[in-house]
Design a protein around this motif. Structure first.
Motif, short mmCIF file in Angstrom:
data_model
loop_
_atom_site.label_atom_id
_atom_site.label_comp_id
_atom_site.label_asym_id
_atom_site.label_seq_id
_atom_site.Cartn_x
_atom_site.Cartn_y
_atom_site.Cartn_z
N MET A 1 0.94 -1.18 0.21
CA MET A 1 -0.02 0.04 0.11
C MET A 1 1.03 1.29 0.06
N PRO A 2 0.64 2.20 -0.90
CA PRO A 2 1.37 3.57 -0.85
C PRO A 2 1.21 4.22 0.42
N VAL A 3 2.41 4.93 0.71
CA VAL A 3 2.31 5.62 1.96
C VAL A 3 2.28 7.25 1.31
N HIS A 4 1.48 7.88 2.12
CA HIS A 4 1.27 9.29 1.66
C HIS A 4 2.12 10.19 2.51
N ASP A 45 3.82 14.16 -4.11
CA ASP A 45 3.60 13.11 -2.93
C ASP A 45 5.06 12.29 -3.12
N LEU A 46 5.66 12.38 -1.91
CA LEU A 46 7.03 12.07 -1.91
C LEU A 46 7.28 10.17 -2.25
N ALA A 47 6.45 9.60 -1.75
CA ALA A 47 6.39 8.11 -2.11
C ALA A 47 6.39 8.12 -3.46
N GLU A 48 5.54 8.72 -4.27
CA GLU A 48 5.42 8.49 -5.68
C GLU A 48 6.68 8.79 -6.35
N LEU A 49 7.50 10.14 -6.02
CA LEU A 49 8.74 10.29 -6.44
C LEU A 49 9.71 9.14 -6.14
N ILE A 50 9.81 8.72 -5.07
CA ILE A 50 10.73 7.75 -4.49
C ILE A 50 10.42 6.30 -5.44
N ALA A 51 8.94 6.03 -5.54
CA ALA A 51 8.57 4.88 -6.23
C ALA A 51 9.18 4.89 -7.96
N ALA A 52 9.18 6.21 -8.45
CA ALA A 52 9.34 6.54 -9.75
C ALA A 52 10.98 6.59 -9.94
N ALA A 74 8.74 5.48 3.12
CA ALA A 74 7.94 5.26 1.66
C ALA A 74 8.08 4.08 1.27
N THR A 75 9.36 3.44 1.68
CA THR A 75 9.31 2.03 0.99
C THR A 75 9.06 0.83 1.74
N THR A 76 9.21 1.02 3.22
CA THR A 76 8.74 0.19 3.85
C THR A 76 7.52 0.14 4.95
N GLY A 77 7.25 1.26 4.81
CA GLY A 77 6.18 1.61 5.58
C GLY A 77 6.39 1.66 7.38
N HIS A 78 7.56 1.44 7.58
CA HIS A 78 8.05 1.45 9.11
C HIS A 78 9.14 2.62 9.17
N CYS A 79 9.46 2.76 10.54
CA CYS A 79 10.56 3.79 10.65
C CYS A 79 11.27 3.07 11.86
#
Ligand code: DGT
Ligand code: CA
Ligand code: CA
Length: 574
Positions: A1-4, A45-52, A74-79
């Motif tokens: 699931m994407p992170v916003h 959307d930062l997660a989108e940039l990273i995914a791209a 953004a990539t793992t959903g965790h910190c």
């Protein structure tokens, strides 16, 4: 699931809170809080940039370390940092921190001093008014905590109109883009521009029903598909907003739109009217016997029961049907009618942009004047202006006006109305301004009598022009304070003052019912953005929505006047 971005921001906020509990370095804590705000306000959307596979943009206050964390979230959903910090604190306390309005210090005080260790215990303690024993906690926080805990327990939540608008705008864009879609309308309380929205009700006219349903239920904000049938679906979004979607055939789209726009009270009133005429009205049309005589447009539906079309904001069964019958419906004010904005802030106090930037942004959306109305010195948290700084700003505005074309900056102030009704700045300074917006920012709990007297006294002041956010409410946390609004309206009329309708989505204040009182008394209302940054002018749309709920027409609104006319009106004659 994407992170916003909002989720990245909330991770940073939680880290800051937990660091605060540990009494970590204040600079480190502040860095996380600032980063949260920066990320949240970002349009991309930062997660989108990273995914791209793109580079993160360079952001103020976000260095390599924080950028790395953004990537990780953004990539793992965790910190990992957050997980570690959480482990170091008791779980109950960690949970308290996720409640709105409970900062680390207060949460810890409740945990340690009151021995309250779970959400259930906290709910009980708030209901029993025991939280007040902790310094700095009062009735308002208790109420907010009760509301937040009950909301989590599945009790109905209401969302601010601005929050609903963001979600509605994205959903409309998503659905309009689906193949075969002809019409998309958001109905319900949202269309009536109510200040809070329980859920969104969307109607779609389309050929390819399945495609629309798929697109809707697979929207990446959907947390749960609660129901899905051939022509309707209900989903819960991750933001906590529930959305109902219905696919409606063209022949009955208007009838469905009337029905699902509501309000329920309005629906009941028009159903009664239909019955009186031997007709039946429902979401499927207006019927004489089994024959449908109207359904495809709202105009048709209203015409079938002998009425002109009624604007959604009026549909509350508050006299709109009688007015429609009598041909006396108001021609409601529109966003495009606004000529200027009479309340905004700059970096000089708690705003975020320069005066020039604010003026240029206002011009860009078609306004021809704005008033700078900074806070006054009494409001220390906002770094309010004292006479010396205000005089400097007056000079600055004079210089800017010489250099700017297409927009005029008026000189104003949002001056505190002190507890005894005096204004927070001396007369000679106020006398140099084009307008004086007076506001109550303290002593909200005075008795009705004293609060009313305080505001009336302020209006007696010869330089007073506009009463800002008259009820003082904050959605959802602060109720309107106790004020005799009928007396305020009468006094405004007698003194030649105006009332503000503050368009900030947390305020929407003047209330709709009070707009109608002002209109009946002939007191003009200023629809003001209270902008603290350039993009806050966009909030004017919510102010206009609220004004429409209050039956206001163009001429009932002060800032629809062109500048020359406005200047005359601002000159107090009484
Ligand atoms: P909300 O969602 O609580 O902010 O308020 P609304 O007005 O959007 O209410 P909602 O979502 O429950 O229903 C949408 C509309 O559907 C409502 O405004 C009127 C119509 N409606 C719902 N239930 C009834 C009902 O029992 N009778 C009638 N006549 N209309 C109803
Ligand atoms: Ca609704
Ligand atoms: Ca609904």
């Amino acid at each position: 699931m994407p992170v916003h971005n909002a989720e990245i921001a909330s991770v940073f906020r939680e880290i800051a809170d937990l660091l605060d509990l540990e009494q970590a370095n204040p600079f480190r804590i502040r860095a996380y809080r600032n980063a949260a705000r920066t990320v949240e306000e970002l349009a991309t959307d930062l997660a989108e940039l990273i995914a791209a596979g793109k580079e993160l943009p360079r952001l103020p206050g976000i260095g390599a370390d924080l950028a790395g964390k953004i990537r990780e979230i953004a990539t793992t959903g965790h910190c990992a940092t957050l997980d570690q910090l959480r482990k170091a604190e008791p779980p109950g306390l960690v949970e308290f921190l996720t409640l709105p309005g409970l900062g680390p210090k207060r949460a810890k005080a409740i945990y340690d001093e009151l021995g309250v260790h779970t959400l259930n215990q906290l709910h009980r303690a708030a209901k029993d008014h025991r939280l007040r024993q902790v310094a700095g906690l009062g009735e308002a926080t208790e109420r907010r905590i009760i509301e937040a805990i009950e909301a989590r327990a599945g009790k109905p939540v209401r969302h601010k109109l601005s929050v609903a608008a963001k979600i509605a705008d994205s959903l409309v864009a998503l659905l309009r883009g689906a193949p075969g879609v002809r019409t998309v309308e958001v109905a319900g309380s949202y269309r009536r521009s109510k200040e809070t929205v329980g859920d969104l009700d969307i109607l779609v006219g389309a050929d390819k029903v399945n495609e629309v349903m798929d697109r809707f239920t697979r929207y990446d904000e959907v947390a749960e598909v609660m129901a899905r049938g051939p022509t309707r679906a209900t989903v819960m979004l991750r933001s906590g907003m529930q959305v109902d979607l219905r696919l409606v055939p063209d022949e009955v789209f208007g009838a469905a739109l009337v029905y699902f726009t509501g309000s329920k009270a309005h629906n009941i009133a028009i159903r009664r009217r239909a019955q009186e005429r031997g007709l039946k009205i429902s979401e499927y049309g207006v019927f004489r016997g089994t024959r449908r005589i109207a359904g495809s447009t709202e105009e048709q539906v209203y015409r079938a029961i002998g009425l002109p079309w009624i604007a959604p904001e009026l549909r509350e069964d508050q006299g709109e049907i009688a007015a429609a019958e009598a041909g006396a419906l108001p021609v409601l004010v529109k966003l495009a009618d606004l000529a200027g904005d009479l309340h905004c802030h700059s970096r000089a106090t708690d705003g975020h942009n320069t005066i020039r930037e604010m003026a240029e942004a206002a011009r860009a959306i078609g306004l021809s004047y704005i008033a700078m109305t900074e806070h006054s010195r009494h409001l220390t948290v906002a770094h309010g202006l004292d006479p010396r700084r205000l005089l400097r700003q007056i000079d600055e505005i004079d210089r800017l006006n010489e250099n700017l074309s297409g927009i005029t900056i008026l000189k104003g102030i949002e001056v505190d109305i002190l507890e005894d009704g005096r204004l927070d700045l001396p007369d000679d300074v106020l006398g140099r301004l084009d307008l004086v917006v007076g506001a109550v920012h303290s002593a909200f709990n005075l008795s009705r009598e004293r609060q009313t007297k305080r505001v009336l006294l302020a209006m007696d002041h010869p330089h007073f022009t506009i009463l800002a956010h008259p009820s003082g409410r904050l959605i959802p946390e602060r109720q309107p304070f106790d004020l005799d609004m009928a007396a305020v309206v009468r006094h405004a009329k007698a003194r030649g003052c105006f009332l503000e309708l503050n368009a900030h989505p947390d305020r929407l204040d003047l209330l709709d019912t009070h707009c109608r009182m002002a209109k009946e008394a002939g007191v003009l209302v200023a629809i003001s953005s209270d902008a603290h940054r350039t993009f806050d002018f966009a909030n004017l749309r919510f102010g206009v929505g609220q004004a429409r709920r209050g039956w206001l027409e163009r001429d009932d609104v002060l800032n629809t006047r062109p500048l020359a006319r406005l200047r005359t009106l601002l000159k107090r004659t009484m």
